[in-house]
Design an enzyme around this catalytic site. Structure first.
Site, PDB file in Angstrom:
ATOM      1  N   THR A  38     -27.447 -34.840 -50.053  1.00 15.36           N
ATOM      2  CA  THR A  38     -28.279 -34.388 -51.170  1.00 15.36           C
ATOM      3  C   THR A  38     -28.596 -32.897 -51.017  1.00 15.36           C
ATOM      4  O   THR A  38     -28.533 -32.124 -51.980  1.00 15.36           O
ATOM      5  CB  THR A  38     -29.605 -35.196 -51.186  1.00 15.36           C
ATOM      6  OG1 THR A  38     -29.302 -36.578 -50.976  1.00 15.36           O
ATOM      7  CG2 THR A  38     -30.361 -35.015 -52.474  1.00 15.36           C
ATOM      8  N   TRP A  39     -28.908 -32.517 -49.804  1.00 15.50           N
ATOM      9  CA  TRP A  39     -29.237 -31.107 -49.502  1.00 15.50           C
ATOM     10  C   TRP A  39     -28.025 -30.216 -49.743  1.00 15.50           C
ATOM     11  O   TRP A  39     -28.093 -29.189 -50.426  1.00 15.50           O
ATOM     12  CB  TRP A  39     -29.691 -31.033 -48.039  1.00 15.50           C
ATOM     13  CG  TRP A  39     -30.147 -29.711 -47.545  1.00 15.50           C
ATOM     14  CD1 TRP A  39     -30.705 -28.705 -48.285  1.00 15.50           C
ATOM     15  CD2 TRP A  39     -30.120 -29.242 -46.184  1.00 15.50           C
ATOM     16  NE1 TRP A  39     -31.035 -27.647 -47.465  1.00 15.50           N
ATOM     17  CE2 TRP A  39     -30.695 -27.945 -46.179  1.00 15.50           C
ATOM     18  CE3 TRP A  39     -29.689 -29.795 -44.975  1.00 15.50           C
ATOM     19  CZ2 TRP A  39     -30.830 -27.199 -45.013  1.00 15.50           C
ATOM     20  CZ3 TRP A  39     -29.831 -29.044 -43.813  1.00 15.50           C
ATOM     21  CH2 TRP A  39     -30.387 -27.768 -43.825  1.00 15.50           C
ATOM     22  N   HIS A 111     -17.963 -40.134 -49.995  1.00 17.79           N
ATOM     23  CA  HIS A 111     -18.221 -40.577 -48.620  1.00 17.79           C
ATOM     24  C   HIS A 111     -16.934 -41.171 -48.015  1.00 17.79           C
ATOM     25  O   HIS A 111     -16.966 -41.705 -46.900  1.00 17.79           O
ATOM     26  CB  HIS A 111     -19.280 -41.682 -48.591  1.00 17.79           C
ATOM     27  CG  HIS A 111     -20.694 -41.223 -48.801  1.00 17.79           C
ATOM     28  ND1 HIS A 111     -21.215 -40.079 -48.242  1.00 17.79           N
ATOM     29  CD2 HIS A 111     -21.734 -41.792 -49.480  1.00 17.79           C
ATOM     30  CE1 HIS A 111     -22.503 -39.966 -48.578  1.00 17.79           C
ATOM     31  NE2 HIS A 111     -22.830 -40.983 -49.326  1.00 17.79           N
ATOM     32  N   ARG A 265     -36.753 -38.277 -47.353  1.00 16.68           N
ATOM     33  CA  ARG A 265     -37.680 -39.000 -46.482  1.00 16.68           C
ATOM     34  C   ARG A 265     -38.426 -37.983 -45.622  1.00 16.68           C
ATOM     35  O   ARG A 265     -39.471 -37.520 -46.002  1.00 16.68           O
ATOM     36  CB  ARG A 265     -36.917 -40.042 -45.643  1.00 16.68           C
ATOM     37  CG  ARG A 265     -37.805 -41.082 -44.962  1.00 16.68           C
ATOM     38  CD  ARG A 265     -36.973 -42.032 -44.108  1.00 16.68           C
ATOM     39  NE  ARG A 265     -36.237 -41.359 -43.056  1.00 16.68           N
ATOM     40  CZ  ARG A 265     -36.710 -41.100 -41.829  1.00 16.68           C
ATOM     41  NH1 ARG A 265     -37.905 -41.501 -41.490  1.00 16.68           N
ATOM     42  NH2 ARG A 265     -35.973 -40.454 -40.936  1.00 16.68           N
ATOM     43  N   GLY A 267     -36.416 -35.387 -43.597  1.00 14.51           N
ATOM     44  CA  GLY A 267     -35.595 -34.172 -43.600  1.00 14.51           C
ATOM     45  C   GLY A 267     -35.731 -33.350 -42.328  1.00 14.51           C
ATOM     46  O   GLY A 267     -35.762 -32.121 -42.378  1.00 14.51           O
TER      47      GLY A 267
HETATM   48  N1  LIG Z   1     -33.292 -30.598 -49.012  1.00 10.65           N
HETATM   49  C1  LIG Z   1     -33.158 -31.281 -47.887  1.00 10.65           C
HETATM   50  N2  LIG Z   1     -33.205 -30.662 -46.696  1.00 10.65           N
HETATM   51  C2  LIG Z   1     -33.059 -31.355 -45.540  1.00 10.65           C
HETATM   52  N3  LIG Z   1     -32.877 -32.693 -45.484  1.00 10.65           N
HETATM   53  C3  LIG Z   1     -32.816 -33.343 -46.666  1.00 10.65           C
HETATM   54  C4  LIG Z   1     -32.940 -32.684 -47.898  1.00 10.65           C
HETATM   55  N4  LIG Z   1     -32.830 -33.600 -48.889  1.00 10.65           N
HETATM   56  C5  LIG Z   1     -32.655 -34.782 -48.306  1.00 10.65           C
HETATM   57  N5  LIG Z   1     -32.653 -34.638 -46.964  1.00 10.65           N
HETATM   58  C6  LIG Z   1     -32.521 -35.689 -45.946  1.00 10.65           C
HETATM   59  O1  LIG Z   1     -31.164 -36.124 -45.881  1.00 10.65           O
HETATM   60  C7  LIG Z   1     -31.129 -37.524 -45.579  1.00 10.65           C
HETATM   61  C8  LIG Z   1     -30.446 -38.272 -46.705  1.00 10.65           C
HETATM   62  O2  LIG Z   1     -29.064 -38.111 -46.490  1.00 10.65           O
HETATM   63  P1  LIG Z   1     -28.029 -38.023 -47.681  1.00 10.65           P
HETATM   64  O3  LIG Z   1     -28.504 -37.048 -48.673  1.00 10.65           O
HETATM   65  O4  LIG Z   1     -26.714 -37.756 -47.035  1.00 10.65           O
HETATM   66  O5  LIG Z   1     -28.058 -39.468 -48.296  1.00 10.65           O
HETATM   67  S1  LIG Z   1     -26.857 -40.093 -49.150  1.00 10.65           S
HETATM   68  O6  LIG Z   1     -25.742 -40.351 -48.206  1.00 10.65           O
HETATM   69  O7  LIG Z   1     -26.487 -39.172 -50.220  1.00 10.65           O
HETATM   70  O8  LIG Z   1     -27.423 -41.377 -49.655  1.00 10.65           O
HETATM   71  C9  LIG Z   1     -32.578 -37.947 -45.421  1.00 10.65           C
HETATM   72  O9  LIG Z   1     -32.857 -37.772 -44.034  1.00 10.65           O
HETATM   73  P2  LIG Z   1     -34.035 -38.511 -43.290  1.00 10.65           P
HETATM   74  O10 LIG Z   1     -35.293 -37.847 -43.748  1.00 10.65           O
HETATM   75  O11 LIG Z   1     -33.803 -38.285 -41.820  1.00 10.65           O
HETATM   76  O12 LIG Z   1     -33.976 -39.954 -43.660  1.00 10.65           O
HETATM   77  C10 LIG Z   1     -33.277 -36.948 -46.299  1.00 10.65           C
HETATM   78  O13 LIG Z   1     -34.644 -36.830 -46.049  1.00 10.65           O
END
Ligand SMILES: Nc1ncnc2c1ncn2[C@@H]1O[C@H](COP(=O)(O)OS(=O)(=O)O)[C@@H](OP(=O)(O)O)[C@H]1O
Length: 299
Positions: A38-39, A111, A265, A267
């Site tokens: 997502t990031w 993915h 969640r 991040g």
């Molecule tokens: N902007 C930003 N910056 C940093 N981290 C972020 C960001 N957005 C989403 N997240 C964290 O990324 C985790 C979700 O992974 P994905 O985006 O790959 O999920 S998915 O595969 O598309 O369903 C999930 O990690 P965790 O918090 O460890 O669960 C998200 O919180």
């Protein structure tokens, strides 16, 4: 991976005709689930469209649209709707679901493990950006995510059972280590085709990695842009705090049903320590080390 190859669900990906081509300049973000997709979708969208949307505080698509809408998944948003007809959609920009913000170049994500990618992607000049993350955080993030998506009338997935499956390689897109290794090897063989990124490293040195990404994608930052704070503005726009607090991401939903907030969640790097026992961590570490041994890839 073996099961993916045999699975009927994925059959149509293998039956792809040469005519379903990608534009040479299209960009595909590949990731192992829960590695920060997502990031990185947000970062790539803002990078390549920065001349169209220079203002990150007003009228920027990311302020009102979840990154998964701006960068659709090939297998979820584009292929799946036509699955019943076993028709391979044409992977040109016009096949992007309408979201009013068509990107130039077109951006897609997947993915899928490398072994399951359609030939048109492997042989086209389009670039692949691969994102992975340390497996302990991936597992914890995945465990939370699947429980958040689980219907309330069903019992939650236990940590122990989910961990056992993860260590046995039972994951939707194949074992974590095979997924990362597949793209790692191609990134070494064809560095101009695949850029291999790691969530933890981007977190540590965001400027360095975003500039490297921009260069790889053919959208390098000029010295003037850098001095102007453009890299910093993109990082701020795409930051966890900013994106997760936007109304669209607090209350919206994807057309596939998931609430946008489920993609945000904590991040952070290292959250696994709050959930895994030292024994679990040691088991996963040594398993992954064994699987990646000799490859040069480390977490
Ligand atoms: N902007 C930003 N910056 C940093 N981290 C972020 C960001 N957005 C989403 N997240 C964290 O990324 C985790 C979700 O992974 P994905 O985006 O790959 O999920 S998915 O595969 O598309 O369903 C999930 O990690 P965790 O918090 O460890 O669960 C998200 O919180």
């Amino acid at each position: 991976m073996r099961s993916l190859k045999n699975s009927k669900t994925w059959l149509f990906l293998y039956q792809e005709k040469k005519s379903s081509s990608l534009n040479d300049k299209d960009i595909i973000l590949v990731s192992t689930p829960k590695s920060g997709t997502t990031w990185l979708k947000a970062i790539i969208f803002s990078l390549v469209n920065r001349s169209t949307f220079p203002d990150t505080k007003q009228n920027h698509p990311l302020l009102t649209t979840n990154p998964h809408v701006l960068v659709p998944f090939l297998e979820l948003n584009l292929f799946l709707p036509s699955k019943s007809k076993l028709v391979i959609p044409n992977l040109i920009s016009s096949s992007i679901p309408s979201n009013n913000y068509d990107s130039n170049p077109s951006l897609f994500s997947t993915h899928l493990p490398y072994v399951s990618l359609p030939e048109s992607i492997k042989t086209s000049p389009c670039k692949l950006v691969y994102l992975c993350r340390n497996p302990k955080d991936v597992f914890i993030s995945l465990w939370h995510f699947t429980n958040r998506l689980r219907p309330q009338n069903l019992a939650k997935n236990t940590m122990e059972e989910s961990f056992e499956k993860f260590c046995n390689g039972v994951s939707l897109y194949g074992p974590f280590w095979d997924h990362s290794l597949g793209y790692w090897e191609v990134s070494l063989e064809c560095p101009e085709k695949v850029l291999f990124l790691n969530y933890d490293k981007i977190k540590k040195e965001p400027f360095l990695h975003v500039k490297k990404l921009a260069e790889f994608l053919g959208f390098p930052f000029s010295l003037e842009e850098e001095a102007n704070g453009d890299v910093a503005r993109i990082l701020e726009l795409c930051s966890f705090d900013n994106l997760s607090n936007l109304v669209v991401n607090k209350s919206g939903r994807l057309s596939s049903g998931e609430e946008n907030k489920t993609f945000f969640r904590r991040g952070e790097v290292g959250d696994w320590i709050n959930y895994m026992t030292p024994e679990m961590a040691e088991r996963l570490d040594s398993l992954v080390e064994k699987k990646l041994h000799g490859s040069g890839l480390e977490f």
